[in-house]
Design a protein around this motif. Structure first.
Motif, short mmCIF file in Angstrom:
data_model
loop_
_atom_site.label_atom_id
_atom_site.label_comp_id
_atom_site.label_asym_id
_atom_site.label_seq_id
_atom_site.Cartn_x
_atom_site.Cartn_y
_atom_site.Cartn_z
N ILE A 1 0.87 -1.18 0.00
CA ILE A 1 0.00 0.00 0.00
C ILE A 1 0.90 1.22 0.00
O ILE A 1 1.63 1.47 0.97
CB ILE A 1 -0.90 -0.02 1.24
CG1 ILE A 1 -1.79 -1.28 1.21
CG2 ILE A 1 -1.78 1.24 1.32
CD1 ILE A 1 -1.95 -1.94 2.53
N ALA A 2 0.86 1.96 -1.10
CA ALA A 2 1.72 3.15 -1.21
C ALA A 2 1.03 4.34 -0.54
O ALA A 2 -0.18 4.53 -0.69
CB ALA A 2 2.02 3.45 -2.67
N VAL A 3 1.80 5.11 0.19
CA VAL A 3 1.28 6.27 0.91
C VAL A 3 2.23 7.46 0.70
O VAL A 3 3.25 7.32 -0.01
CB VAL A 3 1.12 5.98 2.43
CG1 VAL A 3 -0.06 5.04 2.67
CG2 VAL A 3 2.40 5.38 3.02
N ASN A 4 1.88 8.62 1.28
CA ASN A 4 2.69 9.79 0.97
C ASN A 4 3.85 10.08 1.93
O ASN A 4 4.53 11.08 1.79
CB ASN A 4 1.81 11.03 0.74
CG ASN A 4 0.84 11.24 1.88
OD1 ASN A 4 1.04 10.73 2.98
ND2 ASN A 4 -0.22 11.99 1.64
N SER A 5 4.07 9.20 2.91
CA SER A 5 5.30 9.27 3.69
C SER A 5 5.46 7.98 4.47
O SER A 5 4.48 7.23 4.66
CB SER A 5 5.31 10.46 4.67
OG SER A 5 4.44 10.22 5.75
N GLY A 6 6.65 7.74 4.95
CA GLY A 6 6.87 6.59 5.82
C GLY A 6 6.10 6.76 7.12
O GLY A 6 5.56 5.79 7.68
N THR A 7 6.04 7.98 7.60
CA THR A 7 5.32 8.26 8.84
C THR A 7 3.84 7.90 8.69
O THR A 7 3.24 7.28 9.58
CB THR A 7 5.46 9.75 9.21
OG1 THR A 7 6.86 10.08 9.22
CG2 THR A 7 4.86 10.06 10.56
N ALA A 8 3.25 8.29 7.56
CA ALA A 8 1.84 7.95 7.28
C ALA A 8 1.68 6.42 7.27
O ALA A 8 0.71 5.89 7.81
CB ALA A 8 1.40 8.54 5.95
N GLY A 9 2.66 5.72 6.68
CA GLY A 9 2.60 4.26 6.64
C GLY A 9 2.61 3.66 8.04
O GLY A 9 1.81 2.77 8.36
N LEU A 10 3.48 4.16 8.89
CA LEU A 10 3.54 3.66 10.27
C LEU A 10 2.23 3.94 10.99
O LEU A 10 1.71 3.09 11.72
CB LEU A 10 4.71 4.32 11.02
CG LEU A 10 6.10 3.86 10.59
CD1 LEU A 10 7.17 4.80 11.15
CD2 LEU A 10 6.38 2.43 11.06
N HIS A 11 1.69 5.12 10.77
CA HIS A 11 0.43 5.49 11.43
C HIS A 11 -0.68 4.52 11.02
O HIS A 11 -1.44 4.03 11.87
CB HIS A 11 0.08 6.94 11.09
CG HIS A 11 -1.13 7.45 11.80
ND1 HIS A 11 -1.83 8.55 11.40
CD2 HIS A 11 -1.80 6.97 12.89
CE1 HIS A 11 -2.86 8.75 12.22
NE2 HIS A 11 -2.86 7.80 13.12
N LEU A 12 -0.78 4.21 9.73
CA LEU A 12 -1.83 3.28 9.29
C LEU A 12 -1.62 1.89 9.89
O LEU A 12 -2.60 1.21 10.25
CB LEU A 12 -1.86 3.19 7.76
CG LEU A 12 -2.29 4.46 7.01
CD1 LEU A 12 -2.50 4.15 5.52
CD2 LEU A 12 -3.56 5.07 7.60
N CYS A 13 -0.39 1.47 10.04
CA CYS A 13 -0.13 0.16 10.67
C CYS A 13 -0.60 0.16 12.13
O CYS A 13 -1.15 -0.84 12.61
CB CYS A 13 1.36 -0.18 10.64
SG CYS A 13 2.00 -0.44 8.99
#
Ligand SMILES: *Cc1c(COP(=O)(O)O)cnc(C)c1O
Length: 394
Positions: free
Chosen positions: A53-65
């Protein structure tokens, strides 16, 4: 002597990468087009995982996890204070509490023995401000413990087998922050695949860049669907543009970034090899300078994915003075990392202080990232090393 200007880091881009972006901006589809799934597929191909799942930052990715793992207000997560702040901030966004344990002094990765001890005796590891609260008993604290969030520091995977043993025993989710470790392998397995969720990031100093961007990988179907919905303003499959099943975000990556990323992913191996070469040049020159320690690579790290090149100075050398002297001579450098538990807002919220995580603090005082990228030449490496040698010996 002429001074060569050497940047701290540089993206490794080709004309093909630039062309990929130009093609996108000549179409009307600048978001939610074909490049996002194409970029995502390169991660499934690399890692063998079912969902990317591509997102607009690594931080956003961690938050979704964190959301997908069901971590919420008051929950406890065992993690490391020796990291970029985003790994802990993703927990704070949901009102969860990072429970820090110290690190392995050689690699800077979370110490799995301390993870095991913390999972058993969580009440002993609570931040100071939580010690006279509802969490104070072991029973209350363990019922709040939800996950482990290890970080693959500087491109080297954490000891994930040992961490997974603890996770299994205590029924904890594992979120692997692989934002610094795209393409690294641990006992032959890709970084990011070793927990329930893995996250990569693509700021311009990372191994590949999309300007800003990130990717989450997971084999959990339900979590993947949920994270796709959250990324897109909470729209679940079947929702119209103005229907929002969940409280979501705009964490979408744009098409220019996705196309640029997909183009780089097609030559990831060569990008990583170039970085390996630069690291090898550094090691051969720096290892013989007294007072300078080069990075330590574990035997279970079957491929290092070099993110930054961090050297450590002997206790006799003052790192901050050295940083100033190198900077004055045109060598950009950066202390890595300033410990998370000592950041002002962390101190205020949790009451941590100096001495709480001595290994993290020691590495935080002695480590210095020097210029590093896959486009550095051997002459540039020579130049940086000669100045470090001069400044270390004088
Ligand atoms: C780079 C990085 C991130 C994410 O960074 P973004 O700038 O949000 O893409 C998260 N954790 C670590 C350890 C990182 O190095």
């Amino acid at each position: 002597m002429t001074q060569i200007k050497i940047p701290m880091s540089s993206p490794d881009l080709t004309d093909a990468d630039r062309q990929a972006v130009i093609e996108v901006i000549n179409t009307p589809n600048l978001s939610m087009g074909k490049w996002t799934p194409a970029f995502e597929k390169t991660f499934c191909d690399l890692t063998g995982v079912n969902h990317a799942i591509a997102v607009n930052s690594g931080t956003a990715g961690l938050h979704l996890c964190v959301r997908a793992a069901g971590i919420g207000a008051g929950d406890l997560v065992i993690t490391t204070p020796f990291s970029f702040v985003a790994s802990s901030n993703a927990l704070l966004f949901e009102g969860a509490i990072p429970v820090f344990v110290d690190i392995d002094p050689r690699t800077g990765n979370i110490n799995p023995e301390l993870v095991a001890d913390a999972a058993k005796n969580i009440e002993k590891y609570l931040p100071r401000t939580l010690r006279n609260t509802q969490y104070v008993t072991r029973k209350e604290s363990s019922s709040k413990l939800k996950a482990i969030l290890p970080v693959d520091v500087f491109g080297q995977p954490a000891d994930m087998d040992a961490i997974n043993v603890v996770a299994k025993e205590h029924r904890l989710k594992v979120i692997e922050d692989s934002c610094e470790a795209l393409g690294a392998t641990y006992k032959g397995k890709q970084a990011g695949t070793l927990g329930d969720f893995g996250v990569f990031a693509f700021y311009p100093n990372k191994q590949i860049t999309t300007g800003e961007g990130g990717v989450i990988i997971t084999n959990d179907d339900e979590a993947a669907h949920f994270m796709r919905a959250l990324r897109n303003q909470g729209r679940a499959p079947g929702d119209t543009w103005l229907q929002h099943t969940h409280l979501g975000y705009n964490y979408r990556i744009d098409e220019m970034s996705a196309a640029m990323g997909a183009s780089q992913m097609s030559r990831l191996d060569s990008i990583l090899s170039k970085r390996e070469q630069v690291a090898a040049w550094y090691e051969s020159r720096l290892a013989e300078i007294p007072g300078v320690e080069v990075p330590f690579i574990e035997s279970f790290t079957t491929r290092m994915s070099w993110f930054v090149y961090v050297i450590r100075f002997d206790k006799k050398i003052n790192r901050d003075d050295m940083a100033k002297r190198l900077d004055a001579r045109g060598i950009p450098v950066r202390p890595y990392f300033l410990p998370i538990h000592l950041q002002p807002y962390m101190v205020e919220k949790f009451g941590w202080h100096e001495g709480d995580f001595p290994v993290t603090e020691d590495l935080g005082k002695r480590g210095l990232a020097i210029p590093f990228s896959g486009v550095m030449t051997e002459e540039q490496v020579d130049y940086v090393c000669s100045i470090i040698r001069e400044e270390t010996i004088t």
